[in-house]
Structures are given as structure tokens and as C-alpha cells.
Design a protein around this motif. Structure first.
Motif, PDB file in Angstrom:
ATOM      1  N   THR A  97      -2.204 -20.064  50.041  1.00 31.48           N
ATOM      2  CA  THR A  97      -1.209 -20.847  49.392  1.00 31.48           C
ATOM      3  C   THR A  97       0.025 -19.825  49.293  1.00 31.48           C
ATOM      4  OG1 THR A  97      -2.507 -20.573  47.194  1.00 31.48           O
ATOM      5  CG2 THR A  97      -2.256 -22.755  48.355  1.00 31.48           C
ATOM      6  N   ALA A 152       1.642 -22.899  43.201  1.00 33.09           N
ATOM      7  CA  ALA A 152       1.321 -23.707  44.304  1.00 33.09           C
ATOM      8  C   ALA A 152      -0.053 -24.055  44.422  1.00 33.09           C
ATOM      9  CB  ALA A 152       2.012 -22.855  45.780  1.00 33.09           C
ATOM     10  N   GLU A 195       4.841 -27.390  46.774  1.00 35.25           N
ATOM     11  CA  GLU A 195       3.733 -27.587  47.736  1.00 35.25           C
ATOM     12  C   GLU A 195       4.322 -27.229  49.078  1.00 35.25           C
ATOM     13  OE1 GLU A 195       3.084 -31.876  47.927  1.00 35.25           O
ATOM     14  OE2 GLU A 195       2.195 -31.746  45.967  1.00 35.25           O
ATOM     15  N   GLY A 196       3.599 -26.988  50.060  1.00 30.39           N
ATOM     16  CA  GLY A 196       3.860 -26.372  51.502  1.00 30.39           C
ATOM     17  C   GLY A 196       3.061 -27.267  52.305  1.00 30.39           C
ATOM     18  N   VAL A 213       3.792 -20.930  50.351  1.00 28.37           N
ATOM     19  CA  VAL A 213       4.590 -21.523  49.620  1.00 28.37           C
ATOM     20  C   VAL A 213       5.451 -20.713  48.779  1.00 28.37           C
ATOM     21  CG1 VAL A 213       4.565 -23.304  48.009  1.00 28.37           C
ATOM     22  CG2 VAL A 213       2.481 -23.205  49.443  1.00 28.37           C
TER      23      VAL A 213
END
Ligand code: DAH
Length: 330
Positions: A163, A182, A122-123, A166
Motif C-alpha cells: 500500500t 492507507a 485510497e489508491g 498510496v
């Protein structure tokens, strides 16, 4: 009086019983009228006459009271029965929610890759320029930044447009080999039939020593994945451009609605574009300090997958919280 007592015993309702009471013991009732006769009766007969009437009165009252009790009990039972609430009964309709089709699709994608030993990373949703663009080989003023309509914040951070950042965060915090996806929310300044300002992506990244990873690995993984998600479809890789991969391709599947014959959904091409991918550009590895490695990456839009799987025509309907629509996905 026997006739009246019989009538009382056969009464079917409290109302009927009450009218029988009025007919016998009421002001103009038959027995009341009999009592009135007392005035005209010779004195020596009065006692016996009155005694007889009183016995009849007692008998009537007793019959009425007994019947009343029975009818009242019946009425109460009927009422209790009609108002019964079975608190142990489980109401499927009200309490069973369904998973939103976007989340359901996302879960299926995540489970598929978890089974292939991909880690889920995750980020943050608010990203800085370095992770969202720079490290992904999108330097400032590079025209490819225009591919994504970005929400900029006053402090020069952005709402992440994909995404892919990430990937950068994962590579900066871990050593190769990497095998990750991600999933998450992304944002773009766009709103029409096929775009919403917020949507979901799943990013994938595999990195290993240079001799281990090639485009062939990427192709194999994605063909298997797409056939898992969409069934017996054909998959084609079409040359394209992404700054963070070289070579880059977009991936099409044969149209799930017309089986490749051509229809409105596939704009009569027989093909549906479903994701972007490629071999990781050396500039990306340079930005995170990786050497002697090779890798592949891919990115897909979850709403697009959900729409194709569930035959949903308008992307916006996925975000309108319409319970009638959502209830169809139980
Ligand atoms: N980040 C791209 C986008 O949002 C999708 C994508 C394309 C990701 C190719 C990748 C890739 O990792 O290799 O449009």
C-alpha cells in the motif's frame, strides 16, 4: 341406549366416535339389529316399536353430530397451535452475520489512527511502475525489487505489491503536512502456510516541516498503537532495510502467547515481528517534489495482526469462507 349415548359423550377422538357410530348405527350395529326385529313383531306392536327405535336413532345421531363438532373443533385448534408461525420472532442464529476477523482488525486499526487525526487515503489496485516502485526509491533493476514477488500485467502495470504507492499518490496530490493511513488489498506471487496471493496492509505516513518530525515521533506513535492492539506487550525496534526509508527498522512485540518466554509461535525467540517502518528516504521526497520536510512511514500486514489477536494458526483459513470458523468471531 343410554349407555351408548354416554359412551359417545365421553369419546376422546374422532376415531373412537366413528367406531361407536359403527357399533350402533352401522350394518351390524345394535340399533340396526333392533330394526331387523321389526319383521318378526306382531303387526299391532310394530308402530310403537318402530317409533321407539326411530326416537333412539335420532337421539344417537344427535349425540354423534354434537360430539363430532366438538372433537373436530378440538382437532383443528390442536393443528393450528402446532403449526403456528410467529413471524414477529427474530431468529438470532440465522440472520446475525459476523464481521470477518481481517475486516474487524482493519476497522480497529483505522479507527485508532482516525482518532489521532490521520486521514484515510485510497489508491488503485492496478498500479504503474512509477508509484509502486520507482518513486519509492526502487529504480528498475534494483535488487530490492526482488523483496516482493510481483504480478506483472502485459502492459507493464502491476497488481500493487504494497500500500506504499498510496503515499506517493497522496504526496503528489496534497501539500504537506500529511498525516495519513492507507488500508487496502495487496497482491504477491506467493502461496504457503504464511503467504496468500492476496492480503491486506495498512500503510502510514506523516510528513511535516523538517524540524518537527523525527524517529522519536514514529517510535512513540507505534509503541502506543501496538499496546492498544495487543495489550501489555514490550516493543522493540530492530535495524532493517527498506528502500523508501532511512533509517529503517522492523518492529517486534514480545510474544503474545508465551509472554516472551519462548514458544513455537515465536520460534522460541520470545518476539514476534509485526511491522516495518522508518524515516522517509530523501529520494522519495525528491520524487514527489517535496522540499524542507521530514517524515516517517510504516507498513503492516492486517492478516498477521488478526492471527495474533485471535490465535489463528493457518493464514489460509482466513480465506476459506469456513462458516464454522467465521462464526466464532461474533
Ligand atoms: N511496503 C512494505 C512492505 O510491503 C512495508 C513497509 C515497510 C512500509 C516500511 C513502510 C515502511 O512505509 O516504512 O513490505
Amino acid at each position: 341406549m343410554k349407555v351408548w349415548i354416554e359412551k359417545i359423550n365421553n369419546a376422546n377422538s374422532l376415531e373412537e366416535l366413528e367406531s361407536l357410530r359403527v357399533d350402533t348405527l352401522g350394518k351390524k350395529g345394535v340399533l340396526t339389529k333392533e330394526f331387523a326385529k321389526l319383521k318378526t313383531i306382531p303387526n299391532e306392536e310394530k308402530k310403537a316399536f318402530a317409533q321407539n327405535l326411530n326416537e333412539q336413532k335420532i337421539a344417537l345421531n344427535e349425540a354423534i353430530d354434537t360430539k363430532k363438532e366438538v372433537l373436530e373443533k378440538e382437532a383443528l385448534n390442536k393443528k393450528l397451535e402446532s403449526e403456528i408461525i410467529d413471524v414477529t420472532r427474530f431468529n438470532n442464529e440465522l440472520s446475525c452475520a459476523s464481521v470477518h476477523p481481517v475486516i474487524d482488525t482493519m476497522d480497529r486499526i483505522i479507527t485508532y489512527f482516525q482518532n489521532l487525526n490521520f486521514a484515510v487515503e485510497e489508491g488503485p489496485l492496478v498500479e504503474d511502475d512509477f508509484h509502486n516502485f520507482e518513486a519509492l526509491n526502487l529504480p528498475k533493476y534494483h535488487p530490492a525489487r526482488d523483496m516482493q514477488d510481483t504480478f506483472y500485467n502485459k502492459d507493464f502495470t502491476v497488481l500493487r505489491t504494497h500500500t506504499s504507492p498510496v503515499q506517493i499518490r497522496t504526496m503528489l496530490s496534497q501539500k504537506p503536512p500529511i498525516r495519513m493511513i492507507a488500508p487496502g488489498t495487496v497482491f504477491r506471487r506467493d502461496f504457503d502456510l504464511t503467504h496468500t496471493p492476496m492480503f491486506h496492509q495498512v500503510e502510514g505516513l506523516v510528513v511535516d516541516s523538517a524540524d518537527k518530525i523525527s524517529f522519536a515521533n514514529l517510535k512513540h506513535v507505534l509503541v502506543e498503537f501496538l499496546q492498544h492492539m495487543f495489550g501489555e506487550v514490550e516493543v522493540r525496534f530492530r535495524p532493517s532495510f527498506f528502500p523508501f526509508t532511512e533509517p529503517s527498522t522492523e518492529v517486534d512485540i514480545s510474544c503474545v502467547f508465551c509472554k516472551g518466554d519462548g514458544c513455537r509461535v515465536c520460534s522460541h525467540t520470545g518476539w514476534l515481528e509485526v511491522l516495518g517502518c522508518g524515516v522517509v528516504d530523501p529520494n522519495v521526497f525528491k520524487a514527489v517534489g517535496y522540499e524542507n520536510v521530514s517524515g516517517y512511514a510504516f507498513g503492516l500486514g492486517v492478516e498477521r495482526f488478526a492471527m495474533l489477536i485471535h490465535n489463528i494458526g493457518d493464514l489460509r483459513s482466513l480465506f476459506e469462507s469456513d462458516l464454522k470458523l467465521l462464526g466464532q468471531f461474533k
